[in-house]
Design a protein around this motif. Sequence first.
Motif, PDB file in Angstrom:
ATOM      1  N   ASP A  73       0.861  -1.185   0.000  1.00 24.02           N
ATOM      2  CA  ASP A  73       0.000   0.000   0.000  1.00 24.02           C
ATOM      3  C   ASP A  73       0.897   1.235   0.000  1.00 24.02           C
ATOM      4  OD1 ASP A  73      -1.711   2.115   0.539  1.00 24.02           O
ATOM      5  OD2 ASP A  73      -2.949   0.972   1.931  1.00 24.02           O
ATOM      6  N   LEU A  74       0.909   1.973  -1.095  1.00 19.02           N
ATOM      7  CA  LEU A  74       1.767   3.146  -1.200  1.00 19.02           C
ATOM      8  C   LEU A  74       1.356   4.256  -0.231  1.00 19.02           C
ATOM      9  CD1 LEU A  74       2.621   3.681  -4.982  1.00 19.02           C
ATOM     10  CD2 LEU A  74       4.228   3.507  -3.074  1.00 19.02           C
ATOM     11  N   CYS A  75       0.061   4.406   0.021  1.00 18.61           N
ATOM     12  CA  CYS A  75      -0.373   5.447   0.955  1.00 18.61           C
ATOM     13  C   CYS A  75       0.133   5.145   2.361  1.00 18.61           C
ATOM     14  CB  CYS A  75      -1.893   5.561   0.952  1.00 18.61           C
ATOM     15  SG  CYS A  75      -2.569   6.244  -0.581  1.00 18.61           S
ATOM     16  N   LEU A  76       0.029   3.891   2.758  1.00 16.19           N
ATOM     17  CA  LEU A  76       0.568   3.494   4.049  1.00 16.19           C
ATOM     18  C   LEU A  76       2.078   3.712   4.085  1.00 16.19           C
ATOM     19  CD1 LEU A  76       0.315   2.112   6.819  1.00 16.19           C
ATOM     20  CD2 LEU A  76       0.555  -0.085   5.635  1.00 16.19           C
ATOM     21  N   ALA A  77       2.755   3.358   3.004  1.00 18.41           N
ATOM     22  CA  ALA A  77       4.209   3.523   2.951  1.00 18.41           C
ATOM     23  C   ALA A  77       4.601   4.981   3.104  1.00 18.41           C
ATOM     24  CB  ALA A  77       4.756   2.964   1.640  1.00 18.41           C
ATOM     25  N   ARG A  78       3.818   5.889   2.536  1.00 16.74           N
ATOM     26  CA  ARG A  78       4.138   7.314   2.656  1.00 16.74           C
ATOM     27  C   ARG A  78       4.162   7.740   4.111  1.00 16.74           C
ATOM     28  NH1 ARG A  78       6.293  10.889   3.391  1.00 16.74           N
ATOM     29  NH2 ARG A  78       6.076  13.068   2.788  1.00 16.74           N
ATOM     30  N   LEU A  79       3.222   7.250   4.905  1.00  7.22           N
ATOM     31  CA  LEU A  79       3.181   7.603   6.319  1.00  7.22           C
ATOM     32  C   LEU A  79       4.271   6.895   7.105  1.00  7.22           C
ATOM     33  CD1 LEU A  79      -0.668   7.684   7.021  1.00  7.22           C
ATOM     34  CD2 LEU A  79       0.824   9.437   6.046  1.00  7.22           C
ATOM     35  N   VAL A  80       4.472   5.615   6.831  1.00  4.93           N
ATOM     36  CA  VAL A  80       5.504   4.855   7.539  1.00  4.93           C
ATOM     37  C   VAL A  80       6.886   5.418   7.235  1.00  4.93           C
ATOM     38  CG1 VAL A  80       6.610   2.593   7.744  1.00  4.93           C
ATOM     39  CG2 VAL A  80       4.109   2.758   7.685  1.00  4.93           C
ATOM     40  N   GLU A  81       7.132   5.732   5.952  1.00  2.31           N
ATOM     41  CA  GLU A  81       8.430   6.305   5.577  1.00  2.31           C
ATOM     42  C   GLU A  81       8.674   7.614   6.317  1.00  2.31           C
ATOM     43  OE1 GLU A  81      11.207   8.906   3.838  1.00  2.31           O
ATOM     44  OE2 GLU A  81       9.047   9.239   3.491  1.00  2.31           O
ATOM     45  N   GLY A  82       7.635   8.451   6.454  1.00  6.86           N
ATOM     46  CA  GLY A  82       7.789   9.699   7.189  1.00  6.86           C
ATOM     47  C   GLY A  82       8.153   9.461   8.647  1.00  6.86           C
ATOM     48  N   HIS A  83       7.508   8.474   9.265  1.00  4.17           N
ATOM     49  CA  HIS A  83       7.766   8.187  10.676  1.00  4.17           C
ATOM     50  C   HIS A  83       9.189   7.673  10.887  1.00  4.17           C
ATOM     51  CE1 HIS A  83       6.920   6.900  14.809  1.00  4.17           C
ATOM     52  NE2 HIS A  83       7.569   5.787  14.507  1.00  4.17           N
ATOM     53  N   VAL A  84       9.617   6.721  10.070  1.00  9.76           N
ATOM     54  CA  VAL A  84      10.959   6.166  10.275  1.00  9.76           C
ATOM     55  C   VAL A  84      12.038   7.150   9.832  1.00  9.76           C
ATOM     56  CG1 VAL A  84      10.089   3.801  10.135  1.00  9.76           C
ATOM     57  CG2 VAL A  84      10.999   4.893   8.069  1.00  9.76           C
ATOM     58  N   ASP A  85      11.711   8.030   8.870  1.00 10.87           N
ATOM     59  CA  ASP A  85      12.657   9.081   8.499  1.00 10.87           C
ATOM     60  C   ASP A  85      12.807  10.066   9.645  1.00 10.87           C
ATOM     61  OD1 ASP A  85      14.415  10.418   6.692  1.00 10.87           O
ATOM     62  OD2 ASP A  85      12.823  11.843   6.196  1.00 10.87           O
ATOM     63  N   ALA A  86      11.705  10.425  10.288  1.00 15.63           N
ATOM     64  CA  ALA A  86      11.774  11.327  11.438  1.00 15.63           C
ATOM     65  C   ALA A  86      12.624  10.715  12.547  1.00 15.63           C
ATOM     66  CB  ALA A  86      10.371  11.632  11.959  1.00 15.63           C
ATOM     67  N   THR A  87      12.460   9.427  12.773  1.00 10.10           N
ATOM     68  CA  THR A  87      13.255   8.739  13.796  1.00 10.10           C
ATOM     69  C   THR A  87      14.741   8.836  13.468  1.00 10.10           C
ATOM     70  OG1 THR A  87      11.435   7.191  14.224  1.00 10.10           O
ATOM     71  CG2 THR A  87      13.619   6.540  14.972  1.00 10.10           C
ATOM     72  N   ALA A  88      15.090   8.645  12.195  1.00 10.34           N
ATOM     73  CA  ALA A  88      16.488   8.720  11.779  1.00 10.34           C
ATOM     74  C   ALA A  88      17.029  10.150  11.902  1.00 10.34           C
ATOM     75  CB  ALA A  88      16.631   8.225  10.348  1.00 10.34           C
ATOM     76  N   ILE A  89      16.221  11.133  11.521  1.00  7.82           N
ATOM     77  CA  ILE A  89      16.649  12.533  11.601  1.00  7.82           C
ATOM     78  C   ILE A  89      16.903  12.931  13.052  1.00  7.82           C
ATOM     79  CG2 ILE A  89      15.909  14.917  11.247  1.00  7.82           C
ATOM     80  CD1 ILE A  89      14.236  13.826   8.848  1.00  7.82           C
ATOM     81  N   LEU A  90      15.995  12.574  13.933  1.00  6.62           N
ATOM     82  CA  LEU A  90      16.147  12.913  15.348  1.00  6.62           C
ATOM     83  C   LEU A  90      17.393  12.271  15.937  1.00  6.62           C
ATOM     84  CD1 LEU A  90      12.392  12.625  16.342  1.00  6.62           C
ATOM     85  CD2 LEU A  90      13.749  14.729  16.360  1.00  6.62           C
ATOM     86  N   ALA A  91      17.680  11.038  15.526  1.00  4.52           N
ATOM     87  CA  ALA A  91      18.884  10.371  16.014  1.00  4.52           C
ATOM     88  C   ALA A  91      20.140  11.054  15.483  1.00  4.52           C
ATOM     89  CB  ALA A  91      18.864   8.898  15.599  1.00  4.52           C
ATOM     90  N   GLU A  92      20.110  11.463  14.218  1.00  4.18           N
ATOM     91  CA  GLU A  92      21.284  12.071  13.594  1.00  4.18           C
ATOM     92  C   GLU A  92      21.568  13.462  14.148  1.00  4.18           C
ATOM     93  OE1 GLU A  92      23.079  12.783   9.073  1.00  4.18           O
ATOM     94  OE2 GLU A  92      20.934  12.357   9.344  1.00  4.18           O
ATOM     95  N   LEU A  93      20.519  14.210  14.467  1.00  9.01           N
ATOM     96  CA  LEU A  93      20.681  15.594  14.914  1.00  9.01           C
ATOM     97  C   LEU A  93      20.490  15.753  16.422  1.00  9.01           C
ATOM     98  CD1 LEU A  93      18.870  17.532  12.035  1.00  9.01           C
ATOM     99  CD2 LEU A  93      21.309  17.063  12.313  1.00  9.01           C
ATOM    100  N   ASP A  94      20.535  14.626  17.148  1.00 10.65           N
ATOM    101  CA  ASP A  94      20.439  14.646  18.613  1.00 10.65           C
ATOM    102  C   ASP A  94      19.153  15.295  19.103  1.00 10.65           C
ATOM    103  OD1 ASP A  94      22.994  13.434  18.909  1.00 10.65           O
ATOM    104  OD2 ASP A  94      23.965  15.380  18.635  1.00 10.65           O
ATOM    105  N   GLY A  95      18.060  15.009  18.406  1.00  4.79           N
ATOM    106  CA  GLY A  95      16.765  15.494  18.843  1.00  4.79           C
ATOM    107  C   GLY A  95      16.120  14.521  19.818  1.00  4.79           C
ATOM    108  N   PRO A  96      14.918  14.830  20.295  1.00  2.00           N
ATOM    109  CA  PRO A  96      14.217  13.940  21.226  1.00  2.00           C
ATOM    110  C   PRO A  96      13.745  12.675  20.517  1.00  2.00           C
ATOM    111  CG  PRO A  96      12.784  15.737  20.556  1.00  2.00           C
ATOM    112  CD  PRO A  96      14.131  16.048  19.972  1.00  2.00           C
TER     113      PRO A  96
END
Length: 348
Positions: A73-96
Amino acid sequence: MRENAVRRPVVPEVPSRSGGADDFDARALREETAARFGAVVDAIGAGELSFPLPGGGATAGRFASLRAVAEDDLCLARLVEGHVDATAILAELDGPAPAPGERWGVWAAEPPGEGLSAVRGDDGRWTVSGLKQYCSGAHSCTHALVTARAEDGRRLFAVPLAKGAYEPVEGSWQALGMAGSDTPDVRFRSAAAEPVGGVEGYVERPGFQHGGIGVAACWLGGAHAVARALRAAAHRGGGQHTDAHLGAVDIDLRAAGLLLEAAAADIDADPLDAKGEARLRSLRVRGFVEAVCDRTLGHVGRATGAGPLCHDRRHARDVADLTVYIRQHHAERSLAELGALVSGREGA
């Protein structure tokens, strides 16, 4: 590079999409996708689904997991990709780090228009206000990473999506393709915001390029979904014309998969981009995968005709979703940038 030269990770399963016979209802589709998004995030938190951080040695598994969700499901993937990308960004930039039950989006598109402004008060606290476009998961995310213009430049902020501080603009997402991704404009009104990284830190970090390849993995999953109708037609004995189209699609999908695996290996070998190759890699992978998706849509349509588009709801949605999703690619603008890099003119 041989396909069996890379050990394929175990691809997680996600809940299957419903196949009801009701008329198209964008709101119902949005709500269904949101429910499945919540279930996937819960499964990630419970350790039942895995999306390893990019650059940690298992990037191929991350891309394979994104592709698997997108093929379902591409629509589901769009949301999941956003969530896991946010997790990676926060880890990389020392966010919460995201807390259990939180569903994050990354709302960083900056097309022409009003945009967001960030202001730091006398007490040192930041707020963001304005209009942000293309906010996937606007009704289902609990938090978002947003880009906004501050006095000292563009910054990234973590924003809790509190009622009254943000409001999706109803009617601003009219697409039939990706209807379930829930991607309207969002109006922010003095929303509390926590800066993540420094000025331009969002785009200047190596992970920005790694994350762009993760989106390409989703595109590729969508192409595999669209190709199902062609495989079924060939299995029924569609003739040499159908077989020729399937052969062309098979070559493209196989090559794109190998390119993603090679990119994952390169990212793991140089996660901080010491060699300065991340942008070149991202442009090549995204450009090739987008072209593969475009060719797959063409081959499948020419081989199968209007039948699946008119009588197979799942296929019609897959085609519409992929057609919209790959327009996230910047087309000739990205190709021109790639050409300048290859020629050595970029930055000269």
